[in-house]
Design a protein around this motif. Structure first.
Motif, PDB file in Angstrom:
ATOM      1  N   GLU A 161      23.398  50.499  11.967  1.00 45.60           N
ATOM      2  CA  GLU A 161      22.249  51.384  11.772  1.00 45.60           C
ATOM      3  C   GLU A 161      22.100  51.856  10.325  1.00 45.60           C
ATOM      4  O   GLU A 161      21.260  52.707  10.034  1.00 45.60           O
ATOM      5  CB  GLU A 161      22.368  52.600  12.699  1.00 45.60           C
ATOM      6  CG  GLU A 161      22.539  52.251  14.167  1.00 45.60           C
ATOM      7  CD  GLU A 161      21.360  51.473  14.741  1.00 45.60           C
ATOM      8  OE1 GLU A 161      20.282  51.452  14.101  1.00 45.60           O
ATOM      9  OE2 GLU A 161      21.506  50.887  15.828  1.00 45.60           O
ATOM     10  N   SER A 162      22.924  51.311   9.423  1.00 47.51           N
ATOM     11  CA  SER A 162      22.851  51.650   7.986  1.00 47.51           C
ATOM     12  C   SER A 162      22.962  53.152   7.742  1.00 47.51           C
ATOM     13  O   SER A 162      22.208  53.737   6.947  1.00 47.51           O
ATOM     14  CB  SER A 162      21.546  51.124   7.382  1.00 47.51           C
ATOM     15  OG  SER A 162      21.457  49.724   7.531  1.00 47.51           O
ATOM     16  N   ASP A 206      24.602  56.472   6.228  1.00 53.49           N
ATOM     17  CA  ASP A 206      25.458  56.906   5.127  1.00 53.49           C
ATOM     18  C   ASP A 206      26.576  57.758   5.701  1.00 53.49           C
ATOM     19  O   ASP A 206      26.369  58.512   6.656  1.00 53.49           O
ATOM     20  CB  ASP A 206      24.661  57.725   4.114  1.00 53.49           C
ATOM     21  CG  ASP A 206      23.591  56.903   3.422  1.00 53.49           C
ATOM     22  OD1 ASP A 206      23.813  55.693   3.223  1.00 53.49           O
ATOM     23  OD2 ASP A 206      22.531  57.473   3.090  1.00 53.49           O
ATOM     24  N   ARG A 248      27.517  50.847  10.713  1.00 51.03           N
ATOM     25  CA  ARG A 248      27.097  49.686   9.914  1.00 51.03           C
ATOM     26  C   ARG A 248      25.795  49.098  10.442  1.00 51.03           C
ATOM     27  O   ARG A 248      24.881  48.784   9.673  1.00 51.03           O
ATOM     28  CB  ARG A 248      28.194  48.618   9.913  1.00 51.03           C
ATOM     29  CG  ARG A 248      29.398  48.933   9.042  1.00 51.03           C
ATOM     30  CD  ARG A 248      30.266  47.693   8.859  1.00 51.03           C
ATOM     31  NE  ARG A 248      30.731  47.157  10.140  1.00 51.03           N
ATOM     32  CZ  ARG A 248      31.874  47.507  10.724  1.00 51.03           C
ATOM     33  NH1 ARG A 248      32.661  48.411  10.158  1.00 51.03           N
ATOM     34  NH2 ARG A 248      32.226  46.968  11.877  1.00 51.03           N
TER      35      ARG A 248
END
Length: 205
Positions: free
Chosen positions: A159-160, A162, A157
């Motif tokens: 570090e964004s 996917d 989360r």
């Protein structure tokens, strides 16, 4: 490590046209991501334009633009594929296939005329294309004990990253994650500090 984690490509298909002394050169610029896709698209176009004299092409693949190929498809050597490739390279594009389909008009154009025709048709197709900049991404498998789930999810989360569907096997969890290549050292460094976690690199794309 790559110098940049972005690359330029085209958003969708576009078409160009050049005419000279009765010959028509129809250029189709296509976004592609693999050799298999290129083979399939070439086969489709040969079938669709089966009555054309030549189906010349050039393509470039990969973030570093090191994978490429040209074809003169029966035209004099160096008069078709190379001029097409030059237009792709002039715009520093990758993951692009350009096919130029020639309908012969009955008059020979000569080496200079052919080079100009294939170059001009390709340039017209790319001039009509929408250029986009994309991130170079890295894909990894991450395996860890279920007890480390909260720690792993916090990093993903933060570090964004996917992530794909979680897979469970006994007390272990496996997740496929994607993140920008320029962040690879930082993100993998954080994840490797988590107890029991293992990582496997899958691809840079």
């Amino acid at each position: 490590m790559l110098f940049s984690d972005t690359y330029k490509t085209i958003e969708g298909e576009s078409q160009g046209l050049f005419k000279d002394r009765g010959s028509r050169f129809i250029a189709l610029a296509l976004p592609v991501t693999s050799g298999e896709e290129i083979k399939a698209r070439l086969a489709e176009l040969r079938k669709e334009y089966h009555d054309a004299r030549h189906h010349c092409f050039a393509w470039v693949l990969g973030p570093d633009r090191q994978a490429w190929r040209v074809s003169d498809d029966g035209e004099p050597s160096g008069t078709a594929g190379r001029p097409i490739l030059a237009q792709i390279n002039a715009r520093e594009l990758t993951n692009v296939l350009i096919v130029v389909i020639r309908y012969f008009g009955g008059t020979l154009l000569g080496v200079g005329g052919l080079i100009n025709a294939y170059r001009s048709a390709s340039a017209d197709a790319l001039d009509k294309a929408t250029m986009v900049e994309k991130y170079i991404m890295e894909r990894w498998f991450v395996s860890f004990p279920y007890t480390s789930m909260n720690d792993v999810m916090k990093v993903l989360r933060d570090e964004s990253c996917d992530q794909s569907e979680h897979r469970y096997s006994g007390t272990d969890v496996t997740v496929e994650i994607n993140f920008r290549a320029s962040m690879a050292d930082h993100i993998t460094g954080r994840l490797k500090k988590i107890s029991g976690l293992q990582m496997k690199w899958l691809a840079t794309e």
